[in-house]
Write a protein that holds these residues in place. Structure first.
Motif, mmCIF file in Angstrom:
data_model
loop_
_atom_site.group_PDB
_atom_site.id
_atom_site.type_symbol
_atom_site.label_atom_id
_atom_site.label_comp_id
_atom_site.label_asym_id
_atom_site.label_seq_id
_atom_site.Cartn_x
_atom_site.Cartn_y
_atom_site.Cartn_z
ATOM 1 N N ARG A 9 58.899 15.993 56.988
ATOM 2 C CA ARG A 9 59.089 16.354 55.584
ATOM 3 C C ARG A 9 59.712 15.214 54.773
ATOM 4 O O ARG A 9 59.435 15.080 53.583
ATOM 5 C CB ARG A 9 59.987 17.591 55.511
ATOM 6 C CG ARG A 9 60.246 18.096 54.098
ATOM 7 C CD ARG A 9 61.415 19.068 54.068
ATOM 8 N NE ARG A 9 61.214 20.220 54.919
ATOM 9 C CZ ARG A 9 60.577 21.320 54.536
ATOM 10 N NH1 ARG A 9 60.052 21.391 53.309
ATOM 11 N NH2 ARG A 9 60.461 22.347 55.363
ATOM 12 N N PHE A 10 60.538 14.401 55.408
ATOM 13 C CA PHE A 10 61.386 13.475 54.656
ATOM 14 C C PHE A 10 60.838 12.053 54.563
ATOM 15 O O PHE A 10 61.448 11.206 53.919
ATOM 16 C CB PHE A 10 62.788 13.463 55.276
ATOM 17 C CG PHE A 10 63.429 14.826 55.281
ATOM 18 C CD1 PHE A 10 63.922 15.383 54.110
ATOM 19 C CD2 PHE A 10 63.498 15.570 56.455
ATOM 20 C CE1 PHE A 10 64.492 16.640 54.112
ATOM 21 C CE2 PHE A 10 64.069 16.829 56.458
ATOM 22 C CZ PHE A 10 64.565 17.377 55.285
ATOM 23 N N HIS A 11 59.710 11.778 55.210
ATOM 24 C CA HIS A 11 59.084 10.452 55.119
ATOM 25 C C HIS A 11 57.578 10.629 54.886
ATOM 26 O O HIS A 11 56.766 10.317 55.755
ATOM 27 C CB HIS A 11 59.332 9.637 56.389
ATOM 28 C CG HIS A 11 60.782 9.470 56.721
ATOM 29 N ND1 HIS A 11 61.474 10.355 57.523
ATOM 30 C CD2 HIS A 11 61.679 8.520 56.335
ATOM 31 C CE1 HIS A 11 62.728 9.955 57.633
ATOM 32 N NE2 HIS A 11 62.882 8.852 56.922
ATOM 33 N N PRO A 12 57.211 11.130 53.706
ATOM 34 C CA PRO A 12 55.802 11.485 53.468
ATOM 35 C C PRO A 12 54.854 10.294 53.543
ATOM 36 O O PRO A 12 53.718 10.442 54.050
ATOM 37 C CB PRO A 12 55.819 12.111 52.066
ATOM 38 C CG PRO A 12 57.074 11.598 51.428
ATOM 39 C CD PRO A 12 58.060 11.437 52.534
ATOM 40 N N HIS A 13 55.244 9.135 53.031
ATOM 41 C CA HIS A 13 54.337 7.983 53.039
ATOM 42 C C HIS A 13 54.085 7.496 54.463
ATOM 43 O O HIS A 13 52.941 7.222 54.847
ATOM 44 C CB HIS A 13 54.913 6.855 52.176
ATOM 45 C CG HIS A 13 55.068 7.218 50.730
ATOM 46 N ND1 HIS A 13 53.985 7.493 49.920
ATOM 47 C CD2 HIS A 13 56.173 7.372 49.953
ATOM 48 C CE1 HIS A 13 54.411 7.791 48.696
ATOM 49 N NE2 HIS A 13 55.740 7.731 48.696
ATOM 50 N N LEU A 14 55.150 7.392 55.258
ATOM 51 C CA LEU A 14 54.994 6.993 56.652
ATOM 52 C C LEU A 14 54.198 8.039 57.419
ATOM 53 O O LEU A 14 53.348 7.697 58.258
ATOM 54 C CB LEU A 14 56.366 6.796 57.290
ATOM 55 C CG LEU A 14 56.382 6.395 58.770
ATOM 56 C CD1 LEU A 14 55.632 5.089 58.988
ATOM 57 C CD2 LEU A 14 57.815 6.307 59.288
ATOM 58 N N ARG A 15 54.458 9.300 57.128
ATOM 59 C CA ARG A 15 53.721 10.367 57.808
ATOM 60 C C ARG A 15 52.224 10.251 57.545
ATOM 61 O O ARG A 15 51.410 10.382 58.458
ATOM 62 C CB ARG A 15 54.239 11.736 57.360
ATOM 63 C CG ARG A 15 53.619 12.915 58.124
ATOM 64 C CD ARG A 15 53.855 14.232 57.431
ATOM 65 N NE ARG A 15 53.172 14.263 56.131
ATOM 66 C CZ ARG A 15 51.872 14.496 55.993
ATOM 67 N NH1 ARG A 15 51.096 14.688 57.053
ATOM 68 N NH2 ARG A 15 51.339 14.522 54.793
ATOM 69 N N ARG A 16 51.858 9.998 56.291
ATOM 70 C CA ARG A 16 50.434 9.909 55.962
ATOM 71 C C ARG A 16 49.767 8.731 56.662
ATOM 72 O O ARG A 16 48.641 8.844 57.169
ATOM 73 C CB ARG A 16 50.247 9.815 54.440
ATOM 74 C CG ARG A 16 50.422 11.157 53.719
ATOM 75 C CD ARG A 16 49.917 11.074 52.286
ATOM 76 N NE ARG A 16 50.766 10.211 51.463
ATOM 77 C CZ ARG A 16 51.811 10.648 50.769
ATOM 78 N NH1 ARG A 16 52.145 11.935 50.809
ATOM 79 N NH2 ARG A 16 52.538 9.815 50.036
ATOM 80 N N SER A 17 50.448 7.585 56.696
ATOM 81 C CA SER A 17 49.850 6.416 57.330
ATOM 82 C C SER A 17 49.702 6.622 58.834
ATOM 83 O O SER A 17 48.685 6.247 59.434
ATOM 84 C CB SER A 17 50.687 5.170 57.033
ATOM 85 O OG SER A 17 51.972 5.259 57.635
ATOM 86 N N GLN A 18 50.707 7.251 59.445
ATOM 87 C CA GLN A 18 50.614 7.495 60.882
ATOM 88 C C GLN A 18 49.635 8.616 61.199
ATOM 89 O O GLN A 18 48.962 8.575 62.235
ATOM 90 C CB GLN A 18 52.011 7.816 61.437
ATOM 91 C CG GLN A 18 52.943 6.607 61.410
ATOM 92 C CD GLN A 18 54.266 6.885 62.085
ATOM 93 O OE1 GLN A 18 54.807 7.996 62.011
ATOM 94 N NE2 GLN A 18 54.818 5.886 62.746
ATOM 95 N N GLN A 19 49.527 9.590 60.307
ATOM 96 C CA GLN A 19 48.547 10.656 60.524
ATOM 97 C C GLN A 19 47.131 10.090 60.498
ATOM 98 O O GLN A 19 46.258 10.541 61.252
ATOM 99 C CB GLN A 19 48.701 11.749 59.470
ATOM 100 C CG GLN A 19 47.783 12.953 59.682
ATOM 101 C CD GLN A 19 48.095 13.708 60.962
ATOM 102 O OE1 GLN A 19 49.240 14.081 61.213
ATOM 103 N NE2 GLN A 19 47.083 13.933 61.791
#
Length: 213
Positions: A8-18
């Motif tokens: 929830r708290f690192h949306p940009h990193l989450r999207r790139s890793q997803q």
């Protein structure tokens, strides 16, 4: 189905890793199923050890707090009072089982995940996060939160009201001993690198790493 990274708290990193996960760049490092025979034995032994340790710690603390508050070195309990004490303790043990799993679920939701609950009858309840993966540190909080929260709550309750706390003694010890699987999993996960991603399963976890980020 491709697992979804929860953060929830690192949306940009989450999207790139997803995006890397969607591209099939996950590599499995380890998988643990606690119900497998080779895993059950150490977990059962740990649970028995925690049962003994929990009984000693909570029992000694309860007695010490009672003596400190009442200045009485002994108390009497018998007859129907003893039966009522035992029945309430059994009820406390039963009630603490869903509370333990609810705390797992609340922490999953806190990180942005979607918990689901189930039961492996007749005794085992569980909370999972189907098709979701978490950062190692986040998953460690999920795994250990019920042990930490309920143990601290129990200690505070004992210190404030030792006589009443004796009626939930079995619940506190049962939660302490019942966290053996969570502790065993946490120890295994701590051996993984900090960037490891953890997928929860109904009986354990899978540890993944991104082959390219």
């Amino acid at each position: 189905m491709v697992p979804q990274l929860v953060d929830r708290f690192h949306p940009h990193l989450r999207r790139s890793q997803q995006a890397c996960i969607d591209a099939g760049q996950l590599r499995q490092r380890e998988a643990l199923a606690l119900l497998e025979p080779q895993q059950m034995r150490p977990v059962v032994l740990l649970s028995l050890l925690l049962l003994i340790v929990g009984t000693v710690i909570f029992g000694a603390l309860n007695i010490a707090a009672y003596i400190w508050q009442t200045h009485a070195h002994s108390g009497s309990i018998g007859g129907w009072t003893l039966i009522g004490w035992l029945l309430i303790n059994v009820l406390a043990y039963i009630v603490v089982l869903p509370i333990h799993e609810l705390i797992h679920g609340l922490v999953i939701s806190f990180w942005g995940g979607k918990p689901y609950y189930g039961a492996k009858l007749p005794f085992a309840l569980f909370c999972g996060a189907r098709n979701q993966i978490f950062r190692r540190s986040h998953y460690l909080v999920i795994a250990l939160a019920p042990l930490v929260v309920l143990t601290l709550a129990g200690i505070v309750f004992i210190l404030i009201a030792p006589a009443l706390a004796s009626y939930v003694f079995l619940g506190l010890v049962g939660n302490f001993s019942g966290a053996a699987g969570d502790i065993y999993s946490a120890v295994r996960i701590l051996k993984q690198p900090t960037g490891t991603l953890i997928e929860d399963t109904e009986t354990g976890f899978r540890a993944w790493e991104l082959s390219s980020v």
